[in-house]
Design an enzyme around this catalytic site. Sequence first.
Site, PDB file in Angstrom:
ATOM      1  N   GLY A  16     -61.092   6.009  31.308  1.00  0.00           N
ATOM      2  CA  GLY A  16     -60.830   4.573  31.174  1.00  0.00           C
ATOM      3  C   GLY A  16     -59.849   3.969  32.163  1.00  0.00           C
ATOM      4  CG  ASN A  18     -62.826   1.885  37.254  1.00  0.00           C
ATOM      5  OD1 ASN A  18     -62.512   1.157  38.197  1.00  0.00           O
ATOM      6  ND2 ASN A  18     -63.249   3.138  37.431  1.00  0.00           N
ATOM      7  CG  MET A  94     -70.310   9.549  32.255  1.00  0.00           C
ATOM      8  SD  MET A  94     -70.915   9.098  33.919  1.00  0.00           S
ATOM      9  CE  MET A  94     -69.457   9.330  34.900  1.00  0.00           C
ATOM     10  NE  ARG A  95     -76.933   6.553  24.713  1.00  0.00           N
ATOM     11  CZ  ARG A  95     -77.520   7.491  24.004  1.00  0.00           C
ATOM     12  NH1 ARG A  95     -76.940   8.630  23.822  1.00  0.00           N
ATOM     13  NH2 ARG A  95     -78.698   7.275  23.443  1.00  0.00           N
ATOM     14  CG  LEU A  97     -77.032   0.839  29.758  1.00  0.00           C
ATOM     15  CD1 LEU A  97     -76.612  -0.488  30.385  1.00  0.00           C
ATOM     16  CD2 LEU A  97     -76.509   0.938  28.338  1.00  0.00           C
ATOM     17  CG  HIS A 113     -72.150   5.233  41.747  1.00  0.00           C
ATOM     18  ND1 HIS A 113     -72.442   6.135  40.734  1.00  0.00           N
ATOM     19  CD2 HIS A 113     -72.417   5.861  42.906  1.00  0.00           C
ATOM     20  CE1 HIS A 113     -72.869   7.261  41.278  1.00  0.00           C
ATOM     21  NE2 HIS A 113     -72.870   7.130  42.597  1.00  0.00           N
ATOM     22  CB  VAL A 148     -80.329   6.627  38.434  1.00  0.00           C
ATOM     23  CG1 VAL A 148     -78.939   7.261  38.500  1.00  0.00           C
ATOM     24  CG2 VAL A 148     -81.083   7.125  37.217  1.00  0.00           C
ATOM     25  CG  ASP A 149     -75.754   5.036  39.825  1.00  0.00           C
ATOM     26  OD1 ASP A 149     -75.251   4.323  38.945  1.00  0.00           O
ATOM     27  OD2 ASP A 149     -75.599   6.260  39.875  1.00  0.00           O
TER      28      ASP A 149
HETATM   29  C1  GAR Z   1     -65.170   6.370  37.998  1.00  0.00           C
HETATM   30  O1  GAR Z   1     -64.925   7.053  39.190  1.00  0.00           O
HETATM   31  C2  GAR Z   1     -66.511   5.678  38.056  1.00  0.00           C
HETATM   32  O2  GAR Z   1     -66.821   5.163  39.311  1.00  0.00           O
HETATM   33  C3  GAR Z   1     -67.424   6.817  37.704  1.00  0.00           C
HETATM   34  O3  GAR Z   1     -66.770   7.500  36.675  1.00  0.00           O
HETATM   35  C4  GAR Z   1     -65.373   7.348  36.843  1.00  0.00           C
HETATM   36  C5  GAR Z   1     -64.810   6.817  35.550  1.00  0.00           C
HETATM   37  O4  GAR Z   1     -63.414   6.813  35.606  1.00  0.00           O
HETATM   38  N1  GAR Z   1     -68.724   6.352  37.298  1.00  0.00           N
HETATM   39  C6  GAR Z   1     -69.842   6.978  37.584  1.00  0.00           C
HETATM   40  O5  GAR Z   1     -69.882   8.026  38.195  1.00  0.00           O
HETATM   41  C7  GAR Z   1     -71.091   6.274  37.089  1.00  0.00           C
HETATM   42  N2  GAR Z   1     -72.258   6.799  37.719  1.00  0.00           N
HETATM   43  P1  GAR Z   1     -62.576   5.978  34.574  1.00  0.00           P
HETATM   44  O6  GAR Z   1     -63.098   6.372  33.175  1.00  0.00           O
HETATM   45  O7  GAR Z   1     -61.164   6.433  34.794  1.00  0.00           O
HETATM   46  O8  GAR Z   1     -62.801   4.520  34.846  1.00  0.00           O
END
Ligand code: GAR
Length: 206
Positions: A16, A18, A94-95, A97, A113, A148-149
């Site tokens: 969390g 971000n 990480m799921r 949608l 991403h 995906v992305d």
């Molecule tokens: C972040 O680096 C985000 O970009 C990545 O997971 C991390 C979450 O960190 N997301 C992905 O890889 C999505 N495909 P956080 O929980 O500290 O925000």
Amino acid sequence: MPLNIFKLAVLVSGRGSNLQAIIDSIDREELDAHLSIVISNTKDAMALKRAEKYGIKTFFIDPSTYLNSKEYDKALVLKLKEFSIDLICLAGYMRILGEEVIQTFEKKIINIHPSLLPAFPGLNAQKQAIEHGVKFSGCTVHFVDSGVDSGPIILQTVVPVYHNDDEKSLSKRILEQEHYLYPKAIKMVKENQIKINDRTVTHKTR
Ligand code: GAR
């Protein structure tokens, strides 16, 4: 709360950081929005604890209590509708949608991403970048579509990859930039500063 306030939902699965960057940006009054709900698909996500600390409503929607992904997505849509959410921000969610969520909230879901998309989508983007030997990587905020992305790109930041980097050091350098980029992208969407034309997002202010 003012009637026309822009309502955010943040979907999380883990740490969390971000989410924290979004909370901080609202706190500093750089982002004029209300973080209405934080939803997690994992019970012990640190992100939930971060949100609780600020009195933000949190929900753990437990995948194991639904028959299948479709049912799970229905519950997710109901919760998001209940709070009349304007924008859904995936932040380490990480799921995948399902169609129902994506169609219900078309162009109202964004994701961050840790790579320069379209390079290295999916899991372990930073590891993929190291293994590929790229000299630059970065982060991308994009609209979420059914791939995906793969949705239209809103903003990107480039980060150098050094010869002695490993996954951890590169992830740290990228993450620092994510924390600036995500609130900035949310603000642009919120302020209607962007126009989407097929795959291309143009910035009205540029
Ligand atoms: C972040 O680096 C985000 O970009 C990545 O997971 C991390 C979450 O960190 N997301 C992905 O890889 C999505 N495909 P956080 O929980 O500290 O925000």
